[in-house]
Design an enzyme around this catalytic site. Structure first.
Site, PDB file in Angstrom:
ATOM      1  N   ILE A 136       0.986  -1.453  -0.042  1.00 37.79           N
ATOM      2  CA  ILE A 136       0.257  -0.101   0.244  1.00 37.79           C
ATOM      3  C   ILE A 136       0.743   0.957  -0.170  1.00 37.79           C
ATOM      4  O   ILE A 136       2.014   1.047   0.368  1.00 37.79           O
ATOM      5  CB  ILE A 136      -0.785   0.750   1.062  1.00 37.79           C
ATOM      6  CG1 ILE A 136      -0.323  -0.341   2.745  1.00 37.79           C
ATOM      7  CG2 ILE A 136      -2.392  -1.176   1.263  1.00 37.79           C
ATOM      8  CD1 ILE A 136      -1.352  -0.209   4.448  1.00 37.79           C
ATOM      9  N   ASP A 137       0.284   2.725  -0.245  1.00 39.97           N
ATOM     10  CA  ASP A 137       1.528   4.157  -0.385  1.00 39.97           C
ATOM     11  C   ASP A 137       1.627   4.475   0.641  1.00 39.97           C
ATOM     12  O   ASP A 137       1.335   3.441   1.503  1.00 39.97           O
ATOM     13  CB  ASP A 137       0.183   4.719  -1.593  1.00 39.97           C
ATOM     14  CG  ASP A 137      -0.195   3.895  -2.658  1.00 39.97           C
ATOM     15  OD1 ASP A 137       0.595   3.779  -3.177  1.00 39.97           O
ATOM     16  OD2 ASP A 137      -1.190   5.241  -2.836  1.00 39.97           O
TER      17      ASP A 137
END
Length: 302
Positions: A136-137
């Protein structure tokens, strides 16, 4: 490979180091300053200093060498571990932490912390991404599964590919979304106009996001998103595509937004089958305090 971008009127008089670090996701201002010192950044084909004030129409060009470290250091960084056994871990990644080392981020990542925590991580993704099945970012918080051995990694990766892993996210979007439920089915690929971003393109890969509205406010909507596919920046790109970009998103959202450290996006639930015993595992973690504070402020203002 070099990239370039023309400075817009609204960015005029900004420092080049600040502007470029805002433009490049997961790259710190200090790292940009180092690149500038090493002459990897130019303005109108001329090298400048970090305090150079860009002007509308300037052409900023950068070319960052992919220098990779020989080894990834173990670092004693606190981890929020939700579940762990001999095959896998589930962690709650905080906002601001990069998942694995890359150009400009050789330390302080989730992988650095994982290597300190446990000796065994799968090697399918090589030395720079041990154990990492999905990511995930940097400024997205929430749940990630991590494989401790190659057999578990392969099994979990196959579940992702076969769309058997259930992932839901909490988000806050700009504007008032009129529909209680919706599905965004739009392919995502590299943005042809700006290679640092993703976009909905005809040549992109299949991307499907389902959403449910949880609460509407005067100018924002609190919603839950469920991923059917897992493209890079998928929810962020899809919400921009339907003209409801995520609050606080520096790459895909408007400048005037809520006071957040990044996009209002949290990986809240994760459901998958255990790779060894076949048990169905389900995990839920609440959004971080700043996310919940934001919702409370919207509620009070509304």
């Amino acid at each position: 490979m070099s990239e370039q971008k023309q400075v817009l009127e609204e960015d005029s008089s900004k420092r080049i180091d600040k502007w470029l670090s805002d433009h490049l996701e997961d790259v710190s201002r200090a790292q940009v300053q180092q690149w500038i010192r090493e002459h990897h950044v130019s303005v109108n084909s001329k090298h400048v200093k970090s305090n150079y004030k860009i002007q509308a129409g300037d052409i900023v060009e950068w070319s960052i060498p992919e220098v990779k470290p020989a080894t990834i250091e173990k670092e004693n960084i606190p981890l929020s571990i939700i579940y762990e056994d001999e095959d896998l871990l589930v962690v709650n990644k905080p906002v601001g932490m990069v998942v694995h080392p890359s150009a400009g981020h050789y330390s302080g990542t989730l992988v650095n912390a994982l290597l300190y925590h446990c000796n065994d991580l799968s090697g399918i993704n090589g030395v720079e991404r041990p154990g990492i099945v999905h990511r995930i970012d940097k400024d997205t918080s929430g749940l990630l599964m991590v494989a401790k051995n190659d057999k578990a990694h392969q099994h979990l990766a196959e579940q992702l590919q076969d769309k058997e892993v259930e992932r839901t996210y909490e988000a806050i979007a700009h504007g008032v979304i009129p529909h209680d439920h919706g599905t965004i089915d739009a392919p995502i690929g590299r943005d042809p106009k700006e290679r640092q971003r993703m976009a909905v393109t005809q040549e992109g890969k299949e991307a499907v996001t389902h959403f449910t509205v949880e609460k509407r406010f005067a100018d924002f909507t609190h919603l839950t998103c469920k991923l059917e596919t897992g493209r890079t920046h998928q929810i962020r790109v899809h919400m921009r595509y339907i003209e409801h970009p995520l609050a606080g998103d520096p790459k895909y959202g408007p400048r005037k937004t809520l006071p957040l450290p990044g996009q209002a996006l949290h990986a809240k639930t994760l459901t998958f089958t255990h790779p060894a015993n076949g048990e169905k595992l389900h995990f839920t973690v609440q959004p971080p305090e700043h996310f919940q504070d934001c919702l409370r402020q919207l509620e009070e203002a509304y």
